[in-house]
Scaffold this active site. Structure first.
Site, PDB file in Angstrom:
ATOM      1  N   TYR A 285       7.136 -10.114   6.855  1.00 15.12           N
ATOM      2  CA  TYR A 285       6.949  -8.677   7.036  1.00 15.12           C
ATOM      3  C   TYR A 285       7.536  -8.273   8.378  1.00 15.12           C
ATOM      4  CZ  TYR A 285       3.599  -8.133   3.168  1.00 15.12           C
ATOM      5  OH  TYR A 285       3.005  -8.083   1.929  1.00 15.12           O
TER       6      TYR A 285
ATOM      7  N   ASP B 131       0.821  -1.209   0.000  1.00 16.72           N
ATOM      8  CA  ASP B 131       0.000   0.000   0.000  1.00 16.72           C
ATOM      9  C   ASP B 131       0.857   1.262   0.000  1.00 16.72           C
ATOM     10  OD1 ASP B 131      -2.322  -1.475   0.039  1.00 16.72           O
ATOM     11  OD2 ASP B 131      -2.512  -1.434   2.229  1.00 16.72           O
TER      12      ASP B 131
END
Length: 247
Positions: free
Chosen positions: A111, A53
Site C-alpha cells: 500500500y 473502503d
C-alpha cells in the site's frame, strides 16, 4: 471454463468501496456489470485479493473470475474496458490454473499513502492525497518505523470493526519519501487489518509532530488498545499499489 486473473486500477472517489453492497456504487458491482454484458446476460462473480473502503484507490488490485467464452489474453483488457466506467480499468489479464485464488494465494501486499505538504491545499489533489501542511520531524518518524517492522499483534492499529480474530501480521518494509510537495509512505506486509495502514499513517504523523514518543510504539503494540494510536488518516490518500503472489 477458464480462470482469468485481472490486475485492475480504479479511482475510488465515487465508489463506496470495492465489495458489492445493496443500492451502492462499488468496484465489484461495476466489474460484474461489465462481465454480465460481455457474457450476454449471464452472471459472473469476481473474487478480489481483498476489499478497499470508500474513497480508497487502487493501482494494482487483483481479481479472478471464471468464464466460458474465449478471448485472447491480450484482447481481454480492451474488451472489458469498453464496458466499464471511466474510473475503473483492467490493466492486464492472464489465464491461470483453476486452483488459483486472488485472495487465498496472496503472499504480500503493498500500500502507499500520499500526503500533500503544500502550504496551501491544492484543490485538484483533494481526492487523491491528505493535506497536512504542518511541521513533521522525519527523524522521529523513522525511529517509530523501526519498532513497527516485523511480526506483531496489530490490534492497537486496527479499527474496532475488524472481524479478524487473528491480528498478528508481518510488516516487511515501511519507508517514506518526499517529491516536490508530496510525501509518500510505502507499506509492504503479508496482510493488513481493517484501517491498519491509515492508522499507521496517523500514528507516524503523531510521532512526527511530537505528540508521540517513538519509543512508546512497543508499549502500544503490547497494550492492544486502539485509543493509544493516532487518528485514522482519510481514505483519499490510500492506494492499494501491488499484490504479490508466489511468482
Amino acid at each position: 471454463m477458464m480462470r482469468v486473473k485481472c490486475t485492475i486500477g480504479y479511482d475510488g472517489t465515487r465508489f463506496n468501496g470495492f465489495q458489492i453492497q445493496p443500492n451502492m456504487r462499488t468496484v465489484q458491482g461495476e466489474v460484474e456489470r461489465g462481465l454480465k454484458r460481455l457474457h450476454k446476460g449471464k452472471e459472473v462473480k469476481v473474487f478480489a485479493s481483498g476489499r478497499t473502503d470508500a474513497g480508497v484507490h487502487a493501482v494494482g488490485q487483483v481479481l479472478h473470475f471464471d468464464t466460458d467464452i474465449y478471448i485472447p489474453e491480450n484482447r481481454w483488457p480492451n474488451a472489458l474496458n469498453s464496458l466499464l466506467a471511466e474510473d475503473v480499468a483492467i490493466q492486464s489479464v492472464a489465464f491461470v490454473n483453476d486452483d488459483f485464488h486472488a485472495r487465498y494465494h496472496v503472499r504480500a501486499k503493498e500500500y502507499r499513502y500520499k500526503i500533500s505538504r503544500s502550504a496551501i491545499r491544492n484543490v485538484f489533489n483533494r481526492n487523491y492525497s491528505y493535506h497536512y501542511p504542518y511541521k513533521l520531524d522525519y527523524v522521529k518518524m523513522r525511529e517509530a518505523i523501526k519498532f513497527l517492522i516485523g511480526t506483531h499483534d496489530f490490534t492497537s492499529f486496527c479499527s474496532a470493526k475488524t472481524d479478524k480474530e487473528d491480528r498478528v501480521r508481518t510488516l516487511y518494509d515501511i519507508e517514506f519519501y518526499e517529491e516536490d510537495d508530496m510525501l509518500t509512505f510505502r507499506f509492504v506486509g503479508d496482510g493488513f487489518l481493517y484501517n491498519m495502514v491509515r492508522i499507521l499513517v496517523g500514528t507516524l504523523i503523531n510521532a512526527g509532530r511530537g505528540a508521540l514518543d517513538p519509543y512508546q510504539i512497543p508499549e502500544i503494540l503490547k497494550a492492544q488498545d486502539r485509543s493509544l494510536c493516532g487518528k485514522t488518516a482519510p481514505g483519499c490518500g490510500l492506494y492499494l499499489w501491488k499484490v504479490y503472489y508466489d511468482n
